[in-house]
Scaffold this motif. Structure first.
Motif, PDB file in Angstrom:
ATOM      1  N   ARG A  39       0.827  -1.197   0.000  1.00 39.86           N
ATOM      2  CA  ARG A  39       0.000   0.000   0.000  1.00 39.86           C
ATOM      3  C   ARG A  39       0.874   1.264   0.000  1.00 39.86           C
ATOM      4  O   ARG A  39       0.425   2.323   0.440  1.00 39.86           O
ATOM      5  CB  ARG A  39      -0.957  -0.004   1.197  1.00 39.86           C
ATOM      6  CG  ARG A  39      -1.981  -1.128   1.159  1.00 39.86           C
ATOM      7  CD  ARG A  39      -3.239  -0.795   1.970  1.00 39.86           C
ATOM      8  NE  ARG A  39      -2.935  -0.510   3.352  1.00 39.86           N
ATOM      9  CZ  ARG A  39      -2.853  -1.419   4.311  1.00 39.86           C
ATOM     10  NH1 ARG A  39      -3.026  -2.708   4.029  1.00 39.86           N
ATOM     11  NH2 ARG A  39      -2.593  -1.082   5.558  1.00 39.86           N
ATOM     12  N   THR A  40       2.092   1.111  -0.500  1.00 47.26           N
ATOM     13  CA  THR A  40       3.032   2.228  -0.574  1.00 47.26           C
ATOM     14  C   THR A  40       3.272   2.612  -2.019  1.00 47.26           C
ATOM     15  O   THR A  40       3.481   1.752  -2.877  1.00 47.26           O
ATOM     16  CB  THR A  40       4.372   1.844   0.089  1.00 47.26           C
ATOM     17  OG1 THR A  40       4.162   1.577   1.482  1.00 47.26           O
ATOM     18  CG2 THR A  40       5.392   2.965  -0.049  1.00 47.26           C
ATOM     19  N   VAL A  41       3.235   3.920  -2.299  1.00 48.59           N
ATOM     20  CA  VAL A  41       3.527   4.465  -3.626  1.00 48.59           C
ATOM     21  C   VAL A  41       4.879   5.163  -3.559  1.00 48.59           C
ATOM     22  O   VAL A  41       5.178   5.882  -2.604  1.00 48.59           O
ATOM     23  CB  VAL A  41       2.441   5.476  -4.058  1.00 48.59           C
ATOM     24  CG1 VAL A  41       2.792   6.099  -5.407  1.00 48.59           C
ATOM     25  CG2 VAL A  41       1.077   4.805  -4.115  1.00 48.59           C
ATOM     26  N   LEU A  42       5.702   4.955  -4.579  1.00 52.07           N
ATOM     27  CA  LEU A  42       7.003   5.617  -4.669  1.00 52.07           C
ATOM     28  C   LEU A  42       7.043   6.455  -5.930  1.00 52.07           C
ATOM     29  O   LEU A  42       6.711   5.976  -7.018  1.00 52.07           O
ATOM     30  CB  LEU A  42       8.125   4.577  -4.697  1.00 52.07           C
ATOM     31  CG  LEU A  42       9.552   5.119  -4.838  1.00 52.07           C
ATOM     32  CD1 LEU A  42       9.939   5.982  -3.647  1.00 52.07           C
ATOM     33  CD2 LEU A  42      10.542   3.962  -5.014  1.00 52.07           C
ATOM     34  N   GLY A  43       7.427   7.723  -5.786  1.00 51.02           N
ATOM     35  CA  GLY A  43       7.509   8.594  -6.947  1.00 51.02           C
ATOM     36  C   GLY A  43       8.562   9.656  -6.761  1.00 51.02           C
ATOM     37  O   GLY A  43       9.128   9.838  -5.679  1.00 51.02           O
ATOM     38  N   GLY A  44       8.849  10.370  -7.842  1.00 51.22           N
ATOM     39  CA  GLY A  44       9.842  11.421  -7.742  1.00 51.22           C
ATOM     40  C   GLY A  44       9.843  12.314  -8.956  1.00 51.22           C
ATOM     41  O   GLY A  44       9.195  12.035  -9.969  1.00 51.22           O
ATOM     42  N   PHE A  45      10.615  13.387  -8.831  1.00 54.06           N
ATOM     43  CA  PHE A  45      10.754  14.380  -9.898  1.00 54.06           C
ATOM     44  C   PHE A  45      12.190  14.405 -10.372  1.00 54.06           C
ATOM     45  O   PHE A  45      13.121  14.454  -9.565  1.00 54.06           O
ATOM     46  CB  PHE A  45      10.350  15.766  -9.375  1.00 54.06           C
ATOM     47  CG  PHE A  45      10.584  16.888 -10.358  1.00 54.06           C
ATOM     48  CD1 PHE A  45       9.747  17.040 -11.461  1.00 54.06           C
ATOM     49  CD2 PHE A  45      11.636  17.779 -10.195  1.00 54.06           C
ATOM     50  CE1 PHE A  45       9.951  18.065 -12.387  1.00 54.06           C
ATOM     51  CE2 PHE A  45      11.843  18.804 -11.100  1.00 54.06           C
ATOM     52  CZ  PHE A  45      11.000  18.943 -12.202  1.00 54.06           C
ATOM     53  N   SER A  46      12.381  14.352 -11.697  1.00 56.22           N
ATOM     54  CA  SER A  46      13.695  14.481 -12.326  1.00 56.22           C
ATOM     55  C   SER A  46      14.636  13.384 -11.819  1.00 56.22           C
ATOM     56  O   SER A  46      14.354  12.201 -11.991  1.00 56.22           O
ATOM     57  CB  SER A  46      14.246  15.888 -12.077  1.00 56.22           C
ATOM     58  OG  SER A  46      15.350  16.156 -12.908  1.00 56.22           O
ATOM     59  N   GLN A  47      15.759  13.736 -11.169  1.00 52.23           N
ATOM     60  CA  GLN A  47      16.654  12.715 -10.643  1.00 52.23           C
ATOM     61  C   GLN A  47      15.932  11.824  -9.634  1.00 52.23           C
ATOM     62  O   GLN A  47      16.178  10.618  -9.567  1.00 52.23           O
ATOM     63  CB  GLN A  47      17.885  13.360  -9.996  1.00 52.23           C
ATOM     64  CG  GLN A  47      18.973  12.345  -9.661  1.00 52.23           C
ATOM     65  CD  GLN A  47      20.151  12.948  -8.925  1.00 52.23           C
ATOM     66  OE1 GLN A  47      19.973  13.734  -7.994  1.00 52.23           O
ATOM     67  NE2 GLN A  47      21.358  12.584  -9.337  1.00 52.23           N
ATOM     68  N   GLY A  48      15.005  12.408  -8.872  1.00 49.34           N
ATOM     69  CA  GLY A  48      14.194  11.609  -7.957  1.00 49.34           C
ATOM     70  C   GLY A  48      13.289  10.643  -8.689  1.00 49.34           C
ATOM     71  O   GLY A  48      13.008   9.544  -8.203  1.00 49.34           O
TER      72      GLY A  48
END
Length: 212
Positions: free
Chosen positions: A112-121
């Motif tokens: 139930r965990t979402v992982l996301g990021g922006f650019s290098q993340g």
């Protein structure tokens, strides 16, 4: 000034929690972990939580492990200034250990965990997220820096959003990422917007629909 890639503990990452850990106990049953881009820090994306208004989510905005070489207070997941990507292996180890530690803290499992990021993340979210049994993964203005292999645990839908006028991470890198992920059988949702390297309201609306 060069990045300091000296060894560091595998679980030393810090994060901003939303709602704050000191507030009343949360009844959220989902967790969203978000990773900032090159030269930013956890505070850079923390305003997104109230803007997206997802009451069933807890959030963790994570600080990258390395100090940025030019930006005071900025952080880096690994060295973007040469093709060796120095520090990447350490950052992946740290992030994976951090993600695996969160169920004990929050009571919310990886499923139930979402992982996301922006650019290098966003690149880091794909790198590490593809190897874990997460609920969902997203990458905003991100990219892949490896050729992925089929993972037995990869059942999470993946959202890729990119700007057609992105001058920092060219849109061709996002299109290549989509092709590589589809090659290994990932369930990919892909969207291009007429924008640069940014997160405008139209991206937030698309992201909220993906997370809801």
């Amino acid at each position: 000034m060069a990045l300091d890639f000296s060894a560091h503990p595998a679980a030393d990452l810090s994060a901003i929690a939303y709602p704050d850990r000191g507030s009343s106990p949360s009844e959220s049953d989902r967790l969203l972990v978000m990773l900032h881009g090159w030269g930013a820090d956890a505070r850079d994306l923390a305003d997104l939580a109230p803007m997206l208004d997802l009451p069933n989510y807890q959030w963790r905005f994570v600080n990258a492990p390395f100090a940025h070489p030019q930006i005071p207070g900025g952080r880096a997941w690994y060295d973007l200034e040469n093709q060796s990507f120095a520090g990447l292996a350490q950052a992946k180890q740290s992030l994976r250990a951090y993600l695996l530690s969160l169920e004990a803290e929050t009571g919310i499992p990886l499923a139930r965990t979402v992982l996301g990021g922006f650019s290098q993340g966003g690149a880091m979210a794909l790198d590490v997220g593809l190897t874990l049994p997460l609920a969902k993964i997203f990458s905003l203005s991100g990219y892949l820096h490896f050729q992925p292999e089929t993972q037995p645990s990869l059942t999470a839908p993946i959202l890729l959003i990119h700007g057609s006028a992105d001058l920092v991470v060219p849109v061709a890198m996002a299109q290549q990422t989509r092709a590589e992920l589809e090659r290994i059988g990932a369930a990919v949702e892909y969207q291009e917007f007429p924008m640069g390297h940014e997160i405008p309201p139209m991206v937030l609306a698309r992201l909220k629909a993906f997370l809801s």
